[in-house]
Design a protein around this motif. Structure first.
Motif, PDB file in Angstrom:
ATOM      1  N   VAL A  65     -43.602 -18.009  33.332  1.00  0.00           N
ATOM      2  CA  VAL A  65     -43.246 -17.693  31.946  1.00  0.00           C
ATOM      3  C   VAL A  65     -43.448 -16.209  31.669  1.00  0.00           C
ATOM      4  CG1 VAL A  65     -43.848 -18.105  29.529  1.00  0.00           C
ATOM      5  CG2 VAL A  65     -43.696 -20.021  31.121  1.00  0.00           C
ATOM      6  N   LEU A  66     -44.543 -15.652  32.190  1.00  0.00           N
ATOM      7  CA  LEU A  66     -44.794 -14.222  31.993  1.00  0.00           C
ATOM      8  C   LEU A  66     -43.721 -13.370  32.664  1.00  0.00           C
ATOM      9  CD1 LEU A  66     -48.673 -14.063  32.504  1.00  0.00           C
ATOM     10  CD2 LEU A  66     -47.411 -13.806  30.366  1.00  0.00           C
ATOM     11  N   LEU A  67     -43.284 -13.784  33.851  1.00  0.00           N
ATOM     12  CA  LEU A  67     -42.223 -13.035  34.523  1.00  0.00           C
ATOM     13  C   LEU A  67     -40.922 -13.084  33.736  1.00  0.00           C
ATOM     14  CD1 LEU A  67     -42.822 -13.959  38.273  1.00  0.00           C
ATOM     15  CD2 LEU A  67     -43.250 -11.767  37.159  1.00  0.00           C
ATOM     16  N   LEU A  68     -40.600 -14.248  33.171  1.00  0.00           N
ATOM     17  CA  LEU A  68     -39.416 -14.347  32.324  1.00  0.00           C
ATOM     18  C   LEU A  68     -39.537 -13.422  31.121  1.00  0.00           C
ATOM     19  CD1 LEU A  68     -38.641 -18.183  32.306  1.00  0.00           C
ATOM     20  CD2 LEU A  68     -37.438 -16.384  33.548  1.00  0.00           C
ATOM     21  N   LEU A  69     -40.730 -13.367  30.544  1.00  0.00           N
ATOM     22  CA  LEU A  69     -40.952 -12.489  29.402  1.00  0.00           C
ATOM     23  C   LEU A  69     -40.778 -11.026  29.799  1.00  0.00           C
ATOM     24  CD1 LEU A  69     -41.880 -12.023  26.475  1.00  0.00           C
ATOM     25  CD2 LEU A  69     -44.239 -12.093  27.298  1.00  0.00           C
ATOM     26  N   THR A 112     -50.981 -24.866  40.138  1.00  0.00           N
ATOM     27  CA  THR A 112     -49.675 -25.135  39.536  1.00  0.00           C
ATOM     28  C   THR A 112     -49.634 -24.702  38.078  1.00  0.00           C
ATOM     29  OG1 THR A 112     -49.347 -27.012  41.038  1.00  0.00           O
ATOM     30  CG2 THR A 112     -47.999 -26.950  39.040  1.00  0.00           C
ATOM     31  N   VAL A 113     -50.718 -24.918  37.369  1.00  0.00           N
ATOM     32  CA  VAL A 113     -50.786 -24.455  35.977  1.00  0.00           C
ATOM     33  C   VAL A 113     -50.673 -22.932  35.923  1.00  0.00           C
ATOM     34  CG1 VAL A 113     -52.262 -24.309  33.941  1.00  0.00           C
ATOM     35  CG2 VAL A 113     -52.122 -26.443  35.225  1.00  0.00           C
ATOM     36  N   MET A 114     -51.395 -22.247  36.789  1.00  0.00           N
ATOM     37  CA  MET A 114     -51.327 -20.785  36.830  1.00  0.00           C
ATOM     38  C   MET A 114     -49.935 -20.319  37.234  1.00  0.00           C
ATOM     39  SD  MET A 114     -54.284 -19.790  35.865  1.00  0.00           S
ATOM     40  CE  MET A 114     -54.311 -18.060  36.352  1.00  0.00           C
ATOM     41  N   LEU A 115     -49.295 -21.071  38.149  1.00  0.00           N
ATOM     42  CA  LEU A 115     -47.936 -20.729  38.575  1.00  0.00           C
ATOM     43  C   LEU A 115     -46.962 -20.845  37.413  1.00  0.00           C
ATOM     44  CD1 LEU A 115     -45.793 -20.129  40.752  1.00  0.00           C
ATOM     45  CD2 LEU A 115     -45.739 -22.592  41.230  1.00  0.00           C
ATOM     46  N   ALA A 116     -47.075 -21.903  36.632  1.00  0.00           N
ATOM     47  CA  ALA A 116     -46.175 -22.088  35.495  1.00  0.00           C
ATOM     48  C   ALA A 116     -46.364 -20.973  34.470  1.00  0.00           C
ATOM     49  CB  ALA A 116     -46.431 -23.448  34.850  1.00  0.00           C
ATOM     50  N   ILE A 117     -47.611 -20.618  34.207  1.00  0.00           N
ATOM     51  CA  ILE A 117     -47.875 -19.542  33.242  1.00  0.00           C
ATOM     52  C   ILE A 117     -47.357 -18.211  33.778  1.00  0.00           C
ATOM     53  CG2 ILE A 117     -49.703 -18.269  32.061  1.00  0.00           C
ATOM     54  CD1 ILE A 117     -51.314 -20.866  32.034  1.00  0.00           C
ATOM     55  N   SER A 118     -47.556 -17.961  35.058  1.00  0.00           N
ATOM     56  CA  SER A 118     -47.061 -16.716  35.652  1.00  0.00           C
ATOM     57  C   SER A 118     -45.542 -16.641  35.595  1.00  0.00           C
ATOM     58  CB  SER A 118     -47.530 -16.611  37.106  1.00  0.00           C
ATOM     59  OG  SER A 118     -48.940 -16.603  37.183  1.00  0.00           O
ATOM     60  N   GLY A 166     -44.887  -2.694  29.793  1.00  0.00           N
ATOM     61  CA  GLY A 166     -46.105  -2.314  30.492  1.00  0.00           C
ATOM     62  C   GLY A 166     -47.275  -3.218  30.140  1.00  0.00           C
ATOM     63  N   PHE A 167     -47.373  -3.587  28.859  1.00  0.00           N
ATOM     64  CA  PHE A 167     -48.423  -4.506  28.423  1.00  0.00           C
ATOM     65  C   PHE A 167     -48.286  -5.850  29.131  1.00  0.00           C
ATOM     66  CE2 PHE A 167     -49.533  -8.071  25.694  1.00  0.00           C
ATOM     67  CZ  PHE A 167     -50.859  -7.813  25.389  1.00  0.00           C
ATOM     68  N   ALA A 168     -47.065  -6.384  29.167  1.00  0.00           N
ATOM     69  CA  ALA A 168     -46.844  -7.680  29.803  1.00  0.00           C
ATOM     70  C   ALA A 168     -47.122  -7.623  31.305  1.00  0.00           C
ATOM     71  CB  ALA A 168     -45.413  -8.146  29.550  1.00  0.00           C
ATOM     72  N   MET A 169     -46.744  -6.538  31.951  1.00  0.00           N
ATOM     73  CA  MET A 169     -46.992  -6.408  33.390  1.00  0.00           C
ATOM     74  C   MET A 169     -48.485  -6.305  33.674  1.00  0.00           C
ATOM     75  SD  MET A 169     -43.885  -3.833  34.466  1.00  0.00           S
ATOM     76  CE  MET A 169     -44.371  -3.808  36.197  1.00  0.00           C
ATOM     77  N   ALA A 170     -49.214  -5.529  32.853  1.00  0.00           N
ATOM     78  CA  ALA A 170     -50.660  -5.416  33.033  1.00  0.00           C
ATOM     79  C   ALA A 170     -51.338  -6.762  32.795  1.00  0.00           C
ATOM     80  CB  ALA A 170     -51.219  -4.356  32.091  1.00  0.00           C
ATOM     81  N   PHE A 171     -50.868  -7.502  31.797  1.00  0.00           N
ATOM     82  CA  PHE A 171     -51.439  -8.818  31.506  1.00  0.00           C
ATOM     83  C   PHE A 171     -51.179  -9.788  32.653  1.00  0.00           C
ATOM     84  CE2 PHE A 171     -51.040 -13.096  29.645  1.00  0.00           C
ATOM     85  CZ  PHE A 171     -52.308 -13.228  29.093  1.00  0.00           C
ATOM     86  N   ALA A 172     -49.944  -9.811  33.157  1.00  0.00           N
ATOM     87  CA  ALA A 172     -49.608 -10.714  34.258  1.00  0.00           C
ATOM     88  C   ALA A 172     -50.400 -10.370  35.517  1.00  0.00           C
ATOM     89  CB  ALA A 172     -48.112 -10.652  34.539  1.00  0.00           C
ATOM     90  N   ARG A 173     -50.579  -9.083  35.772  1.00  0.00           N
ATOM     91  CA  ARG A 173     -51.353  -8.671  36.950  1.00  0.00           C
ATOM     92  C   ARG A 173     -52.813  -9.078  36.808  1.00  0.00           C
ATOM     93  NH1 ARG A 173     -53.912  -8.126  40.632  1.00  0.00           N
ATOM     94  NH2 ARG A 173     -54.085  -6.458  42.176  1.00  0.00           N
ATOM     95  N   ALA A 174     -53.355  -8.962  35.601  1.00  0.00           N
ATOM     96  CA  ALA A 174     -54.764  -9.287  35.395  1.00  0.00           C
ATOM     97  C   ALA A 174     -55.025 -10.781  35.517  1.00  0.00           C
ATOM     98  CB  ALA A 174     -55.206  -8.782  34.014  1.00  0.00           C
ATOM     99  N   VAL A 175     -54.057 -11.603  35.102  1.00  0.00           N
ATOM    100  CA  VAL A 175     -54.248 -13.053  35.163  1.00  0.00           C
ATOM    101  C   VAL A 175     -54.488 -13.518  36.595  1.00  0.00           C
ATOM    102  CG1 VAL A 175     -53.027 -15.247  34.900  1.00  0.00           C
ATOM    103  CG2 VAL A 175     -53.025 -13.601  33.039  1.00  0.00           C
ATOM    104  N   GLY A 176     -53.819 -12.925  37.549  1.00  0.00           N
ATOM    105  CA  GLY A 176     -53.957 -13.347  38.936  1.00  0.00           C
ATOM    106  C   GLY A 176     -54.951 -12.541  39.751  1.00  0.00           C
TER     107      GLY A 176
END
Length: 298
Positions: free
Chosen positions: A277-281, A269-275, A219-229
């Motif tokens: 990685v977050l999805l893999l996590l 592209t930088v944001m895509l790469a980070i996103s 849940g923490f990772a999903m909330a973080f990934a959602r907030a980044v975008g």
């Protein structure tokens, strides 16, 4: 009809020396080849082709140009704000999301269904509406801002507003991830710990928390990934001051408005790469959670 007769009819058993035709298994959906082909086509049309266009546009830049675009001082300041605010918001949601999920699972009270429905409000509410609503409440003349600003606490048009907006949109991810896990948690273990003399904190930290930790991390990772975008709910309350309260998605929009398409795609592209990685996590955490749940059930 007896079980032996049923077995004979479906072909799983037959008299000695007699071979009965086995009933063919009927698939609800078409075969593997068709469904896999459609899946690859659909994903290519919706996901892979747009992302490929983004990357190919970035290739029009040389490496020094790309590096300059993604490491400019204004862009770096937006990275710090975007990821820092997202991390703080995800941490707050991890704590209070756990409390909300605990209350919704373990207690019964009047209006519980209404509260449960309100948790999903950030999912249904347009993000721009959320941003306007938060700004109206937290601005200097708003319901809350008119009392906090005289005390020196400004909640809107600065990084504080960004964090608050990201907390608002990220809370449901933690709550909805934790709820089914808390519902499946065996209360007998808590009762056994209490009977053995464990305190409430010991019961939570040694019995409950280990079983919900994978779901909490997911849940923490999903909330973080959602907030980044996030974009819509932030631009109204952030103030959008360069080097202070400007998020990375706004940097991308600004470059597009200036017809700097290559620079915009470089940052994207930088944001895509980070996103990615977050999805893999997140997928790894979900796999870990399923293994932990399966091991606990076994």
């Amino acid at each position: 009809m007896t079980s032996s007769a049923s077995a004979v009819l479906d072909g799983s058993a037959a008299p000695h020396g007699v071979t009965l035709p086995r009933r063919a298994t009927r698939r609800v959906l078409p075969g593997f080849t068709i469904t896999l082909g459609f899946t690859v086509f659909y994903l290519s049309l919706i996901v892979l082709i747009p992302l490929s266009a983004l990357i190919f546009k970035t290739f029009t830049l040389t490496w020094p140009q790309f590096w300059e675009a993604v490491t400019a001082p204004r862009v770096m300041a937006s990275y710090r704000l975007t990821f820092g605010a997202s991390f703080i918001a995800a941490c707050v949601n991890a704590v209070f999301g756990l409390l909300v999920a605990w209350v919704l699972v373990r207690y019964s009270f009047p209006g519980k269904k209404i509260v449960d429905a309100l948790v999903d409000l950030p999912f249904a509410l347009p993000t721009a509406v959320a941003g306007i609503s938060l700004t109206a409440i937290l601005a200097g003349n708003g319901w809350i801002g008119q009392y906090t600003e005289p005390l020196g606490l400004q909640l809107a048009f600065n990084p504080n507003g960004v964090v608050i907006a990201l907390i608002f949109i990220g809370l449901p991810f933690v709550v909805r991830t934790l709820q089914p896990v808390l519902e499946d948690t065996e209360k007998e273990l808590e009762e056994a710990a209490t009977c053995l003399g464990a305190t409430r904190w010991q019961t939570f930290s040694r019995v409950i928390f280990p079983s919900i930790a994978p779901a909490l991390l997911t849940g923490f990772a999903m909330a973080f990934a959602r907030a980044v975008g996030e974009y819509g709910s932030v631009i109204f309350i952030a103030g959008n001051m360069p080097m202070v309260s400007e998020i990375t998605p706004l940097i991308i929009i600004s470059k597009l408005e200036q017809y700097d398409y290559a620079g915009a795609t470089a940052v994207a592209t930088v944001m895509l790469a980070i996103s990615f990685v977050l999805l893999l996590l997140i997928n790894g955490l979900q796999t870990w959670q399923r293994k932990r749940s399966g091991g606990a059930m076994a």
